[in-house]
Design a protein around this motif. Structure first.
Motif, PDB file in Angstrom:
ATOM      1  N   HIS A  62      -0.048   4.504   0.262  1.00 17.92           N
ATOM      2  CA  HIS A  62      -0.525   5.557   1.170  1.00 17.92           C
ATOM      3  C   HIS A  62      -0.146   6.960   0.685  1.00 17.92           C
ATOM      4  CE1 HIS A  62      -1.929   2.673   4.083  1.00 17.92           C
ATOM      5  NE2 HIS A  62      -0.724   2.178   4.298  1.00 17.92           N
TER       6      HIS A  62
ATOM      7  N   TRP B 247      -9.946   6.328  -4.993  1.00 16.58           N
ATOM      8  CA  TRP B 247     -10.118   6.491  -3.551  1.00 16.58           C
ATOM      9  C   TRP B 247      -9.254   5.499  -2.795  1.00 16.58           C
ATOM     10  CZ3 TRP B 247     -16.230   6.584  -3.224  1.00 16.58           C
ATOM     11  CH2 TRP B 247     -16.685   7.839  -3.685  1.00 16.58           C
ATOM     12  N   GLU B 248      -8.827   5.903  -1.620  1.00 17.03           N
ATOM     13  CA  GLU B 248      -8.087   5.002  -0.741  1.00 17.03           C
ATOM     14  C   GLU B 248      -9.028   4.102   0.067  1.00 17.03           C
ATOM     15  OE1 GLU B 248      -4.478   4.771  -0.538  1.00 17.03           O
ATOM     16  OE2 GLU B 248      -5.066   5.632  -2.460  1.00 17.03           O
TER      17      GLU B 248
ATOM     18  N   SER C 123      -7.690  -1.840  -0.244  1.00 11.54           N
ATOM     19  CA  SER C 123      -8.121  -0.689  -1.028  1.00 11.54           C
ATOM     20  C   SER C 123      -6.940   0.204  -1.375  1.00 11.54           C
ATOM     21  CB  SER C 123      -9.147   0.121  -0.232  1.00 11.54           C
ATOM     22  OG  SER C 123     -10.269  -0.645   0.094  1.00 11.54           O
ATOM     23  N   GLY C 124      -7.168   1.094  -2.339  1.00  8.45           N
ATOM     24  CA  GLY C 124      -6.238   2.185  -2.581  1.00  8.45           C
ATOM     25  C   GLY C 124      -5.173   1.902  -3.633  1.00  8.45           C
TER      26      GLY C 124
ATOM     27  N   ARG D 131       0.862  -1.181   0.000  1.00  9.63           N
ATOM     28  CA  ARG D 131       0.000   0.000   0.000  1.00  9.63           C
ATOM     29  C   ARG D 131       0.904   1.238   0.000  1.00  9.63           C
ATOM     30  NH1 ARG D 131      -4.687   0.336   4.102  1.00  9.63           N
ATOM     31  NH2 ARG D 131      -5.614   1.449   2.345  1.00  9.63           N
TER      32      ARG D 131
END
Length: 299
Positions: free
Chosen positions: A29, A230-231, A196-197, A27
């Protein structure tokens, strides 16, 4: 530092047939910031050779720049991601390279009505003099297709397939999925499976049926990375929002005003690809020149 909270369910223990499909995803971020040219970044400056022309869209034709009238030639591509081997060594860097750059044309293109990406693999030591400025995006481009500059904080997370779980496995876990959701409120697909993300590796976060590309050599390509609008979205927010960001979520709701801090966490780069969709990049690691392809889907 960003830390994805562990789920309350140990997936390999509770869903044994799923355990062998575990993958590690990174991820990224993204968070709004001012990354430098020598950092991994999203929407930031690229480490670009001064003597190499900036890439442009290869239009015009009838399938370029959909819904924007006749396509204009030489629209500059916009930077999407720059990933250094120091930060994401899991990437399948071709021999002698240590930088991956992703750019795309910010107009919609067939066959997916989405931006069309391009990849560059580089070796930092070979770049030499660097371009000091990047071209400004085309003034007609959708600003929601041009990522705002973000710094990255890579984090490794184990995930499991949702749509990519083999059809024969679903009957083996369906009753357990129902029981776990009834007892805990946690759902397999949104809370326990695919992260997600924007991320590297792991599984694409399909919202439609999977469409894995096949290389010219006949091999199914590997998921390289996802660029997400979207995250997190409604339904998966309780698992995939990092612990460090939870305080900023106080009082949030999907009807909260635009200036609520949670919105910058959900869409730090300001992207909107279709209806909160994602662009999935794939690469063939069996071919030394790393052929690539992409897919797009949304809700």
């Amino acid at each position: 530092m960003h830390t994805t909270p562990p789920g309350p369910i140990d997936v390999p223990t509770v869903f044994p047939p799923v355990a062998r499909f575990a993958r590690t995803t990174v991820r990224l971020h993204p968070r709004r910031g001012t990354p430098t040219v020598d950092q991994s970044s999203m929407g930031g400056l690229l480490w670009w050779p001064a003597d190499e022309p900036w890439p442009t869209c290869d239009g015009p034709d009838d399938f370029d720049h959909l819904d924007h009238g006749p396509a204009e030639p030489e629209v500059p591509l916009v930077p999407v991601l720059q990933l250094l081997a120091d930060d994401v060594p899991e990437l399948p860097f071709p021999t002698g390279t240590d930088v991956l750059q992703v750019l795309w044309c910010p107009f919609d293109h067939d066959p997916f009505s989405a931006p069309r990406p391009e990849l560059r693999w580089r070796r930092r030591a070979d770049i030499g003099a660097r371009r000091q400025e990047m071209p400004k995006p085309d003034g007609e481009a959708d600003p929601e297709h041009i990522p705002d500059p973000c710094v990255l904080d890579p984090e490794r997370v184990i995930e499991y397939p949702g749509y990519d779980l083999p059809e024969a496995v679903w009957p083996q876990i369906r009753d357990t999925i129902t029981q776990v959701e009834r007892d805990t409120g946690w759902e397999y697909e949104t809370d326990l499976a695919v992260a997600s993300g924007t991320k590297v590796g792991g599984y694409p976060g399909w919202t439609q049926l999977p469409q894995w590309p096949v290389c010219r050599c006949g091999s199914t390509m590997q998921h390289l990375l996802t660029v997400a609008s979207w995250e997190f979205s409604r339904g998966d927010e309780k698992r995939w929002i990092p612990l460090e960001d939870r305080p900023a979520m106080a009082g949030w709701d999907f009807d909260s005003p635009d200036d609520h801090p949670w919105r910058a966490l959900q869409s730090p780069a300001g992207l909107m690809l279709g209806d909160a969709g994602g662009i999935y990049l794939f690469v063939c690691t069996k071919c030394p020149d790393r052929p690539y392809d992409y897919r797009f889907d949304c809700a």
